[in-house]
Design an enzyme around this catalytic site. Structure first.
Site, PDB file in Angstrom:
ATOM      1  N   LYS A  20      11.007 -15.660 -20.501  1.00 24.68           N
ATOM      2  CA  LYS A  20      11.459 -14.620 -20.349  1.00 24.68           C
ATOM      3  C   LYS A  20      12.951 -14.424 -21.307  1.00 24.68           C
ATOM      4  O   LYS A  20      12.279 -12.487 -21.634  1.00 24.68           O
ATOM      5  CB  LYS A  20      12.281 -14.178 -18.922  1.00 24.68           C
ATOM      6  CG  LYS A  20      11.929 -14.431 -17.448  1.00 24.68           C
ATOM      7  CD  LYS A  20      11.029 -13.360 -17.030  1.00 24.68           C
ATOM      8  CE  LYS A  20       9.894 -13.711 -17.286  1.00 24.68           C
ATOM      9  NZ  LYS A  20       8.651 -14.112 -16.951  1.00 24.68           N
ATOM     10  N   GLU A  52      10.294 -12.991 -24.191  1.00 25.07           N
ATOM     11  CA  GLU A  52       9.107 -11.922 -23.640  1.00 25.07           C
ATOM     12  C   GLU A  52      10.125 -10.910 -24.146  1.00 25.07           C
ATOM     13  O   GLU A  52       9.967  -9.907 -24.587  1.00 25.07           O
ATOM     14  CB  GLU A  52       8.464 -11.541 -22.716  1.00 25.07           C
ATOM     15  CG  GLU A  52       7.604 -13.109 -22.182  1.00 25.07           C
ATOM     16  CD  GLU A  52       6.834 -12.772 -20.998  1.00 25.07           C
ATOM     17  OE1 GLU A  52       7.594 -13.257 -19.875  1.00 25.07           O
ATOM     18  OE2 GLU A  52       6.148 -12.384 -20.814  1.00 25.07           O
ATOM     19  N   CYS A  56       0.220  -1.532   0.061  1.00 26.65           N
ATOM     20  CA  CYS A  56       0.046   0.151  -0.415  1.00 26.65           C
ATOM     21  C   CYS A  56       0.927   1.324  -0.077  1.00 26.65           C
ATOM     22  O   CYS A  56       2.115   1.410  -0.112  1.00 26.65           O
ATOM     23  CB  CYS A  56      -0.823   0.146   1.675  1.00 26.65           C
ATOM     24  SG  CYS A  56      -2.187  -2.032   1.393  1.00 26.65           S
ATOM     25  N   ASN A 106       0.500  -0.028   5.580  1.00 28.71           N
ATOM     26  CA  ASN A 106       0.975  -0.894   4.591  1.00 28.71           C
ATOM     27  C   ASN A 106       1.972  -1.580   5.408  1.00 28.71           C
ATOM     28  O   ASN A 106       2.815  -1.214   6.215  1.00 28.71           O
ATOM     29  CB  ASN A 106       2.411   0.003   4.260  1.00 28.71           C
ATOM     30  CG  ASN A 106       2.865  -0.793   3.175  1.00 28.71           C
ATOM     31  OD1 ASN A 106       1.918  -1.421   2.519  1.00 28.71           O
ATOM     32  ND2 ASN A 106       4.110  -0.354   2.818  1.00 28.71           N
ATOM     33  N   GLY A 107       1.536  -3.026   4.699  1.00 30.91           N
ATOM     34  CA  GLY A 107       2.649  -4.871   5.197  1.00 30.91           C
ATOM     35  C   GLY A 107       1.374  -5.560   5.941  1.00 30.91           C
ATOM     36  O   GLY A 107       0.147  -5.368   5.402  1.00 30.91           O
ATOM     37  N   ARG A 137       2.350   1.544  -6.123  1.00 31.17           N
ATOM     38  CA  ARG A 137       2.530   0.406  -5.568  1.00 31.17           C
ATOM     39  C   ARG A 137       1.039  -0.182  -5.734  1.00 31.17           C
ATOM     40  O   ARG A 137       1.346  -1.040  -4.982  1.00 31.17           O
ATOM     41  CB  ARG A 137       2.434   1.133  -4.481  1.00 31.17           C
ATOM     42  CG  ARG A 137       3.775   2.077  -4.415  1.00 31.17           C
ATOM     43  CD  ARG A 137       4.298   2.240  -2.285  1.00 31.17           C
ATOM     44  NE  ARG A 137       4.054   1.387  -1.498  1.00 31.17           N
ATOM     45  CZ  ARG A 137       5.085   0.954  -1.552  1.00 31.17           C
ATOM     46  NH1 ARG A 137       6.407   1.329  -1.737  1.00 31.17           N
ATOM     47  NH2 ARG A 137       5.111   0.287  -0.157  1.00 31.17           N
ATOM     48  N   GLU A 190      11.063 -21.706 -18.814  1.00 25.75           N
ATOM     49  CA  GLU A 190      10.761 -20.286 -17.477  1.00 25.75           C
ATOM     50  C   GLU A 190      11.812 -19.318 -18.223  1.00 25.75           C
ATOM     51  O   GLU A 190      11.529 -17.980 -18.168  1.00 25.75           O
ATOM     52  CB  GLU A 190      10.256 -19.746 -15.932  1.00 25.75           C
ATOM     53  CG  GLU A 190      10.028 -18.656 -15.610  1.00 25.75           C
ATOM     54  CD  GLU A 190       9.134 -18.031 -15.760  1.00 25.75           C
ATOM     55  OE1 GLU A 190       8.554 -18.000 -16.246  1.00 25.75           O
ATOM     56  OE2 GLU A 190       9.731 -16.546 -15.703  1.00 25.75           O
ATOM     57  N   TRP A 226      -3.495  -0.846  -1.398  1.00 32.61           N
ATOM     58  CA  TRP A 226      -3.716  -2.783  -2.605  1.00 32.61           C
ATOM     59  C   TRP A 226      -4.258  -3.960  -1.470  1.00 32.61           C
ATOM     60  O   TRP A 226      -2.902  -4.590  -1.113  1.00 32.61           O
ATOM     61  CB  TRP A 226      -2.331  -3.089  -2.957  1.00 32.61           C
ATOM     62  CG  TRP A 226      -2.294  -3.339  -4.179  1.00 32.61           C
ATOM     63  CD1 TRP A 226      -2.560  -3.856  -5.408  1.00 32.61           C
ATOM     64  CD2 TRP A 226      -2.125  -4.915  -5.119  1.00 32.61           C
ATOM     65  NE1 TRP A 226      -2.942  -3.927  -6.798  1.00 32.61           N
ATOM     66  CE2 TRP A 226      -2.409  -5.391  -5.769  1.00 32.61           C
ATOM     67  CE3 TRP A 226      -1.218  -5.873  -3.786  1.00 32.61           C
ATOM     68  CZ2 TRP A 226      -1.686  -6.500  -6.263  1.00 32.61           C
ATOM     69  CZ3 TRP A 226      -1.262  -6.968  -3.930  1.00 32.61           C
ATOM     70  CH2 TRP A 226      -1.366  -7.572  -5.469  1.00 32.61           C
ATOM     71  N   HIS A 286      17.351 -35.826 -28.123  1.00 31.15           N
ATOM     72  CA  HIS A 286      16.486 -36.712 -28.871  1.00 31.15           C
ATOM     73  C   HIS A 286      15.984 -35.264 -30.166  1.00 31.15           C
ATOM     74  O   HIS A 286      15.158 -35.479 -30.306  1.00 31.15           O
ATOM     75  CB  HIS A 286      15.131 -37.135 -27.391  1.00 31.15           C
ATOM     76  CG  HIS A 286      15.319 -37.990 -27.676  1.00 31.15           C
ATOM     77  ND1 HIS A 286      15.754 -39.278 -27.337  1.00 31.15           N
ATOM     78  CD2 HIS A 286      15.648 -38.050 -26.078  1.00 31.15           C
ATOM     79  CE1 HIS A 286      15.984 -40.018 -26.464  1.00 31.15           C
ATOM     80  NE2 HIS A 286      15.939 -39.369 -25.072  1.00 31.15           N
ATOM     81  N   LYS A 334      -0.309  -7.146 -19.463  1.00 35.79           N
ATOM     82  CA  LYS A 334      -0.219  -7.758 -17.932  1.00 35.79           C
ATOM     83  C   LYS A 334      -0.827  -8.847 -17.979  1.00 35.79           C
ATOM     84  O   LYS A 334      -0.448  -9.980 -17.359  1.00 35.79           O
ATOM     85  CB  LYS A 334      -0.358  -6.362 -16.942  1.00 35.79           C
ATOM     86  CG  LYS A 334       0.424  -6.856 -15.524  1.00 35.79           C
ATOM     87  CD  LYS A 334       2.163  -7.736 -15.326  1.00 35.79           C
ATOM     88  CE  LYS A 334       2.584  -7.830 -14.199  1.00 35.79           C
ATOM     89  NZ  LYS A 334       3.643  -8.536 -14.659  1.00 35.79           N
TER      90      LYS A 334
HETATM   91  C1  AGP Z   1       4.277 -13.648 -17.611  1.00 38.74           C
HETATM   92  O1  AGP Z   1       5.565 -12.656 -17.742  1.00 38.74           O
HETATM   93  C2  AGP Z   1       3.661 -13.171 -18.316  1.00 38.74           C
HETATM   94  N1  AGP Z   1       3.345 -12.323 -18.664  1.00 38.74           N
HETATM   95  C3  AGP Z   1       2.695 -14.282 -19.031  1.00 38.74           C
HETATM   96  O2  AGP Z   1       3.218 -15.645 -19.322  1.00 38.74           O
HETATM   97  C4  AGP Z   1       1.630 -14.663 -17.528  1.00 38.74           C
HETATM   98  O3  AGP Z   1       2.384 -15.722 -16.696  1.00 38.74           O
HETATM   99  C5  AGP Z   1       0.539 -15.253 -18.100  1.00 38.74           C
HETATM  100  O4  AGP Z   1      -0.104 -14.079 -19.232  1.00 38.74           O
HETATM  101  C6  AGP Z   1       0.297 -15.497 -16.585  1.00 38.74           C
HETATM  102  O5  AGP Z   1      -0.994 -14.586 -15.905  1.00 38.74           O
HETATM  103  P1  AGP Z   1      -1.280 -14.582 -15.228  1.00 38.74           P
HETATM  104  O6  AGP Z   1      -0.129 -15.289 -13.400  1.00 38.74           O
HETATM  105  O7  AGP Z   1      -2.153 -12.831 -14.121  1.00 38.74           O
HETATM  106  O8  AGP Z   1      -2.988 -15.526 -14.647  1.00 38.74           O
END
Ligand code: AGP
Length: 614
Positions: free
Chosen positions: A487, A490, A2, A98-99, A27, A483, A74, A506, A609
């Site tokens: 990253k 992306e 928050c 906050n916390g 935040r 992952e 938040w 394989h 996002k």
């Molecule tokens: C991660 O870096 C992404 N931008 C994306 O893969 C994300 O994890 C995915 O869209 C799932 O989102 P969520 O965790 O909000 O469900």
């Protein structure tokens, strides 16, 4: 996470507080509010949603006064609503916080036992009642009442408190949540972060854990919680407001990478019982009977969250001995899947709004399965649709590429695995204690792993021209390899693939030549020898290796001395904790490769996002 602001001075404080809150919007917020001391008493205004709603409420009912506190919430405890918005009042006291107060359940019960009636579901209201109680029982000043109240609190808090009978002062205190005081000319400020202060002063003083103080027009007095006076010089800040929001980091993503140890601490806060080797998380909502009769754990998630789920599958099977599967949300919804009444479906989502995951949750519930959400955003659609929710408490994540939400998901999911293991009797108290102690120490180890930043920056520079990259890992480090590749794709737009190291021969081995950087996750675990041979297979074909290994691994160092291998070290750790560490260099590597290429790191092209479309 928050945002707090506080002001004591000579100006009308409401507009100034709202402006400060606006500077803390990054935040995250779902509601906001102010408490202003008008000389004769305290008036509070709160509104759900955007700050514009608070502005509108203030336009209808202006608050006059030169002493006040403000808050953007938040939500972590209690859904976003006007009643749960701060400031919270009790008697003639108002508090912003906050916390997370770890022992809020126990304190609430104690206060209720003494006749206190609560107006909200928040942990914060407890602080207001405690301070009010101390004042009614004869504390000589607001400072003394707050000091006495602090002795009851466990957890993380930055608080600011106003009292009707102290019209010229605000008391603040800090433990494990940020709080900075700004010293102006005849006015004093406090806030969760510097951006809220920069329009008024650049002379600031950072409170340390265990410190509290009193804001007055003429300045600030600082003490420890036990009353020992503290002298600290102010610091001059020359950041621009935008730099300040990013905490001096170039991008939110880099800031969030560095926030991870703290975020993991927040996920763990109040949820570990080391004595019993068990997890305290009634919100998981699974009785021992349900846990014992589980037939299957069925994870649904997308993207990074699916990688957290894939890692957790290893833990659930090893620790709780339940068969576990992972499916990505977009496949579940069109596959006409079969859910069984003794399935536990775990939906993992940072935003809690991902449409594909939500659709899978609805399908599972329609077939009678029990659903647990592991989410970051309180009261979002997926937790609302589920039977129970375990929140990750990572705070808002602004960078589109998920980092701190991933490691907090791992943390929450490891807690679920331990919880199930203990409930099902497949994990002894000693076994639980070993894992939970390791988790408890994980943030410290994560800080050490992040110290490799400079080395990763150099490695990234070396491979900036790469067109493709491979990431290899075994066991729980296989999803971490996935992952790492996600990253990199992306944010740097470099084509990358994650593979189970054993699968390389394989097919993907055909791709390897001297132009191909290959990241190999080879910490000292039960897969170490095998992964090392995979690394040698890469080197035999001239591939450039970036090895993530355990500090002090001489075998790896000797191998690297022959050339073609850059070694990035992580600290030694219990096997369950390793994914929380091995992912960190991969995040930093992607970050520096993207930054080196000059991409828009925080808002990469074509990505959103929160994905609320199919
Ligand atoms: C991660 O870096 C992404 N931008 C994306 O893969 C994300 O994890 C995915 O869209 C799932 O989102 P969520 O965790 O909000 O469900």
């Amino acid at each position: 996470m928050c945002g707090i602001v506080a002001y004591v001075g000579t100006k009308s404080c409401a507009p100034l507080l709202v402006e400060g809150l606006r500077r803390l919007e990054y935040r995250g917020y779902d509601s906001a509010g102010l408490a202003v001391h008008g000389g004769n008493g305290i008036e509070i205004i709160r509104a759900v949603g955007k700050l514009a709603n608070l502005d509108a409420a203030l336009a209808k009912n202006p608050l006059a006064g030169t002493v006040g506190i403000g808050h953007t919430r938040w939500a972590t405890h209690g859904r976003p609503s006007e009643v749960n918005a701060h400031p919270h009042a009790a008697g003639s006291v108002a508090v912003v916080h906050n916390g997370i107060i770890e022992n809020h359940v126990e304190l609430r019960k104690e206060l209720q036992g003494r006749g206190v009636v609560f107006a909200s579901d928040t942990d914060t209201e407890i602080v207001a009642h405690l301070v009010d109680e101390k004042l009614r029982k004869g504390a000589k000043s607001l400072e003394e009442a707050v000091r006495q109240s602090l002795t009851h609190l466990r957890g993380a808090f930055a608080i600011a408190v106003v009292w009707k009978d102290a019209p010229d002062e605000i008391v603040v205190a800090k433990q494990d949540s940020p709080l900075v005081v700004g010293i102006g000319d005849g006015e004093t400020f406090a806030a969760s972060d510097i951006p809220a202060l920069l329009a008024h002063t650049r002379d600031v003083l950072f409170l340390q854990d265990g410190e509290m103080g009193v804001l007055r027009k003429g300045g600030f007095t600082l003490t420890t919680f036990d009353g020992t006076p503290v002298t600290r010089a102010t610091k001059r800040i020359d950041w621009s407001p935008t730099q300040a929001e990013k905490g001096g980091y170039k991008h939110f993503m880099l800031k969030e990478i560095h926030e991870q140890p703290r975020a993991v601490e927040d996920t763990l806060r109040g949820r570990i019982d080391l004595e019993r080797g068990d997890v305290l998380a009634s919100e998981i909502g699974i009785t021992p009977e349900t846990a014992q009769s589980l037939g299957r754990v069925y994870f649904v998630a997308c993207g990074t969250s699916a990688h957290a789920a894939m890692t957790a599958r290893y833990w659930v099977e090893q620790i709780a001995r339940v068969p576990a599967v992972v499916e990505i949300g977009s496949e579940v919804r069109y596959r006409d899947p079969v859910f069984l009444p003794n399935d536990l479906v775990i939906a993992v989502s940072q935003s809690g709004e991902t449409l594909d995951t939500l659709a899978a949750v609805k399908a599972a519930k329609a077939q009678g399965a029990r659903v647990l959400a592991v989410a970051n955003v309180l009261d979002s659609a997926i937790p609302r649709a589920a039977n129970g929710a375990l929140y990750t408490h990572a705070g808002p994540e602004i960078g589109v590429a998920s980092t701190k939400c991933f490691t907090t998901q791992l943390t929450a999911l490891l807690l679920v695995a331990v919880y199930l293991g203990r409930q099902r009797g497949t994990l002894s108290a000693d076994g639980g204690r070993r894992i939970l102690e390791a988790l408890w120490h994980a943030p410290g180890l994560m800080r050490t792993a992040l110290d490799e930043e400079a080395a990763l920056k150099a490695v990234a520079k070396k491979h900036l021209r790469a067109r493709d990259m491979l990431f290899l890992g075994r066991g729980p480090n296989f999803p971490i390899a996935l992952e790492g590749a996600l990253k990199l794709k992306e944010i740097s737009y470099i084509h990358a693939e994650g593979y189970a190291a054993g699968e390389m021969k394989h097919g993907p081995i055909a791709l390897i030549d001297e132009e191909m950087p290959v990241v190999v996750l080879c910490p000292k675990d039960s897969h170490y020898e095998k992964t090392l041979s995979n690394m040698q297979e890469v080197r035999a074909r001239e591939g450039q290796v970036i090895a993530v290994g355990t500090v002090g691994d001489h075998e790896l160092a000797e191998y690297a001395a022959k050339g073609g291998v850059d070694v990035i070290s992580i600290p030694a750790a219990e096997p369950e904790i390793l994914p929380l560490l091995t992912v960190l260099p991969l995040q930093l590597l992607s970050y520096f490769m993207a930054d080196g290429k000059g991409t828009d790191v925080d808002q990469p092209r074509n990505l959103a996002k929160t994905v609320t479309v199919e």
